[in-house]
Design a protein around this motif. Structure first.
Motif, short mmCIF file in Angstrom:
data_model
loop_
_atom_site.label_atom_id
_atom_site.label_comp_id
_atom_site.label_asym_id
_atom_site.label_seq_id
_atom_site.Cartn_x
_atom_site.Cartn_y
_atom_site.Cartn_z
N LEU A 61 -14.94 5.26 30.32
CA LEU A 61 -16.03 5.93 29.61
C LEU A 61 -16.19 7.37 30.09
O LEU A 61 -16.42 8.29 29.29
N GLN A 62 -16.08 7.55 31.39
CA GLN A 62 -16.22 8.90 31.92
C GLN A 62 -15.13 9.82 31.38
O GLN A 62 -15.40 10.97 31.02
N ALA A 63 -13.90 9.29 31.34
CA ALA A 63 -12.80 10.09 30.80
C ALA A 63 -12.99 10.35 29.32
O ALA A 63 -12.66 11.44 28.82
N GLY B 157 -15.41 13.05 28.72
CA GLY B 157 -14.95 14.34 29.19
C GLY B 157 -15.57 14.76 30.50
O GLY B 157 -15.87 15.94 30.70
N GLN B 158 -15.83 13.80 31.44
CA GLN B 158 -16.35 14.09 32.77
C GLN B 158 -17.75 14.71 32.73
O GLN B 158 -18.13 15.45 33.64
N ALA B 159 -18.54 14.45 31.74
CA ALA B 159 -19.86 15.07 31.61
C ALA B 159 -20.92 14.21 32.26
O ALA B 159 -20.87 12.98 32.21
N VAL C 197 -7.81 -4.76 29.56
CA VAL C 197 -7.49 -4.05 30.80
C VAL C 197 -6.28 -3.14 30.61
O VAL C 197 -6.27 -1.98 31.06
N VAL C 198 -5.26 -3.62 29.93
CA VAL C 198 -4.05 -2.80 29.71
C VAL C 198 -4.38 -1.61 28.83
O VAL C 198 -3.89 -0.49 29.07
N ARG C 199 -5.21 -1.81 27.82
CA ARG C 199 -5.62 -0.67 26.99
C ARG C 199 -6.36 0.38 27.81
O ARG C 199 -6.15 1.60 27.63
N ALA C 200 -7.22 -0.09 28.73
CA ALA C 200 -7.95 0.85 29.57
C ALA C 200 -7.01 1.62 30.49
O ALA C 200 -7.15 2.85 30.66
#
Length: 627
Positions: free
Chosen positions: A310-312, A315-317, A276-279
């Motif tokens: 994952l979205q980040a 790249g928001q694709a 969680v901290v890594r995320a």
């Protein structure tokens, strides 16, 4: 072999009679020369010799009388800070611990001679005390007042290098600890060091000591206050601000849960918090106790975090495609994720990204969330209550501060800022009202300090900041001692962190840590021990073993008488014999440790030096401002 020398300090002062007799002899010699006409040179020589003997015997009588008067004990002294400041400046970086003497084997011998006598034989007559301005009755005093009179007093001064080995302070309630803390905090803060006082019960006296010390040093802003019972008058503490690696936060949270590191539940919690901290770090979010609780409270919240990661990363694709249930991959339908968007991103992550290019932190987070939902909830069941205790009510914004909230006037501090600011910090944990929260707060503060110590040890202070010692005074070790304390005791010296652990008994430490071996692990790191009055048998055993033994001489007297009838008549015979034997006994008798008066102590410094001392009540009244 040299015969043993026996010294009886409790006999009548025969030297005073001898001095008076020699004075009469000197006067008689002068009278012979003046009145009878005896040769003046002869009389002068006799008078000079008699006067010298009178002076010698008088000095012996004075020394013995001074010793007897010293046995009457000493009164509590209030030391004005102005007077102490004049002496403190000449200490050259050393620490002053009141008045006393270095304990030697002869003092052990005197103790045993005194313990076998009645107090009427020990203390001088009341008229003698009144003659010397003493109107108190030593027979009614608290404790054994004669202990401090075993030797002439001098200043007890300890090098700071000796205290870097950490110090344990043991005494019953009301005997020593608060007054000693006052003396220590003032001297340590006046050196320019940072001082942290952790108080589980919220002693108003300790808080006032910290406040008075800062005011006395001319900078009231050096004082900082955190009190769980008064959040509106406390600074906000960013408890998870200091860390370099994500695993440090997970280790800190695991310490709050207690238990063994190899426990499966603790191991899973450690791994989950690390993920969680890594995320959060990847998303640029601040890690706080509240944000951790919001994430691990349910698997849905954790899945939402994974989706954002994952979205980040992609790249928001294709966000719209991820939101459409029709676009869910057939292999993922009915899978472990409830979030359809996460299913889409996870499928793309595993099908479009080669295994060697997948970030390990994202892979680990997805693997943890793919576990059975019921199993995930059971494994983190111990973490949620711990975080809730430290985020409930007013503690939430106090320990998880919002740095962007300009409407909150309370300052936000981190441990590193407090250390580099040379602050005098009081932490009131309010253990009387809520023990579980107080234990969590103590572990949180100390673990953050341990992390700061590790950072200072590895990288040193910030640019332009001179290295400083950090002194941590922990009151009531039965409430405060935890694994971070053990870490600080083992490794804190390299980072300049010095511990002072205050407690009442060794048994409190054993109960807190769960077994005697762990308690001895803490005590083994205490190179210095200051002991006030204590009556606990285990504590007395620990202290006497640490003090060691010495040889005490015992005098045995035997006598006999008899008579018999012979041809020559009635014969009478009498015998008297005295023998001296040696016996190994404790350097300081346990009866003496149990009977120490208030504000008196026996100290073991640098593992070998033993002092008997007493401390004054330091008056920290701030000087009047200049007109």
């Amino acid at each position: 072999m040299t015969p043993a020398r026996i010294f009886n300090a409790f006999r009548p002062v025969h030297e005073a009679r001898a001095a008076a007799a020699w004075c009469l002899a000197a006067c008689h010699a002068v009278a012979l020369a003046l009145l009878v006409g005896v040769d003046g040179r002869v009389c002068l020589a006799i008078a000079a010799g008699a006067a010298a003997m009178a002076f010698w015997r008088g000095a012996q009588a004075r020394s013995l009388w001074r010793f007897k008067l010293g046995l009457a004990g000493s009164r509590v002294v209030r030391l004005p800070c102005d007077r102490f400041d004049r002496v403190r400046r000449s200490l050259d970086g050393r620490l002053w611990l009141g008045w006393g003497f270095r304990w030697q084997p002869e003092h052990t011998q005197l103790c045993h001679d005194l313990l076998k006598r009645s107090l009427h034989e020990v203390y001088p007559p009341r008229w003698v005390l009144r003659l010397h301005g003493r109107h108190d009755d030593p027979h009614e005093a608290k404790g054994l007042g004669w202990v401090q009179g075993l030797a002439p007093e001098r200043d007890v001064v300890v090098p700071m290098a000796a205290l870097e080995g950490h110090t344990a302070v043991l005494a019953v309630t009301g005997a020593l600890k608060t007054v000693l803390a006052r003396l220590l905090v003032y001297q340590l803060a006046s050196r320019g060091d940072a001082v942290f006082v952790l108080d589980p019960k919220g002693d108003k006296g300790l808080e006032q000591v910290c406040r008075d010390v800062a005011a006395r040093l001319g900078d009231p802003s050096r004082f900082a206050r955190f009190h769980a019972a008064f959040p509106s008058r406390s600074f906000r503490f960013d408890a998870l601000a200091n860390w370099d690696r994500e695993t440090q936060v997970a280790s800190r949270i695991r310490l709050l849960m207690g238990g063994q590191p190899d426990d499966p539940f603790n191991a899973f919690v450690w791994a989950t918090v690390t993920d969680v901290v890594r995320a959060m770090k990847r998303l640029g979010r601040r890690v706080t106790l509240q944000s951790l609780l919001d994430t691990v409270r349910s698997q849905d919240a954790a899945e939402a975090l994974a989706e954002e990661v994952l979205q980040a990363w992609f790249g928001q694709a294709d966000v719209a495609a991820a939101a459409s249930p029709a676009r869910r991959p057939p292999s993922a339908r009915g899978g472990p994720f409830n979030n359809p968007r996460l299913v889409h991103w996870a499928h793309r992550f595993r099908t479009e990204v080669p295994p060697h290019e997948r970030p390990p932190d994202i892979t680990s987070l997805l693997a943890a969330l793919e576990a059975d939902r019921g199993w995930f909830a059971k494994m983190v069941v111990g973490l949620t209550p711990v975080l809730m205790r430290l985020t409930a009510g007013d503690l939430g914004p106090l320990l998880s501060p919002d740095h962007t909230d300009l409407a909150d006037p309370r300052p936000v501090h981190t441990t590193r800022q407090l250390v580099e600011g040379r602050r005098v910090v009081y932490f009131g944990l309010d253990a009387l009202s809520d023990t579980s929260v107080a234990e969590g707060l103590a572990a949180l503060f100390l673990s953050d300090l341990a992390a700061t110590a590790g950072d200072l040890y590895n990288h040193g202070p910030a640019d332009g900041v001179a290295p400083r010692r950090v002194h941590v005074l922990c009151d009531e070790w039965g409430d405060l001692v935890c694994e971070p304390v053990v870490q600080l005791a083992n490794k804190g010296r390299g980072a300049g962190i010095v511990l002072y652990l205050f407690g009442q008994t060794v048994s409190d430490l054993v109960v807190k840590l769960g077994d005697e071996a762990r308690a001895r692990r803490v005590l083994g790191n205490m190179n210095n021990v200051i002991v006030g009055a204590t009556s606990d048998s285990d504590t007395l055993d620990f202290v006497t073993r640490k003090l060691g033994e010495t040889v005490v001489r015992r005098v045995t007297v035997s006598q006999g008488a008899g008579q018999k009838t012979e041809d020559a008549g009635l014969e009478y015979a009498a015998t008297r014999q005295a023998s001296v034997t040696e016996q190994a006994l404790a350097l300081v008798p346990p009866q003496v440790l149990a009977g120490l008066p208030d504000l008196h102590y026996v100290a073991i410094v640098n593992r070998a030096q033993v002092f008997k001392g007493r401390i004054p009540v330091l008056d920290l009244a701030a000087p009047s401002p200049a007109p």
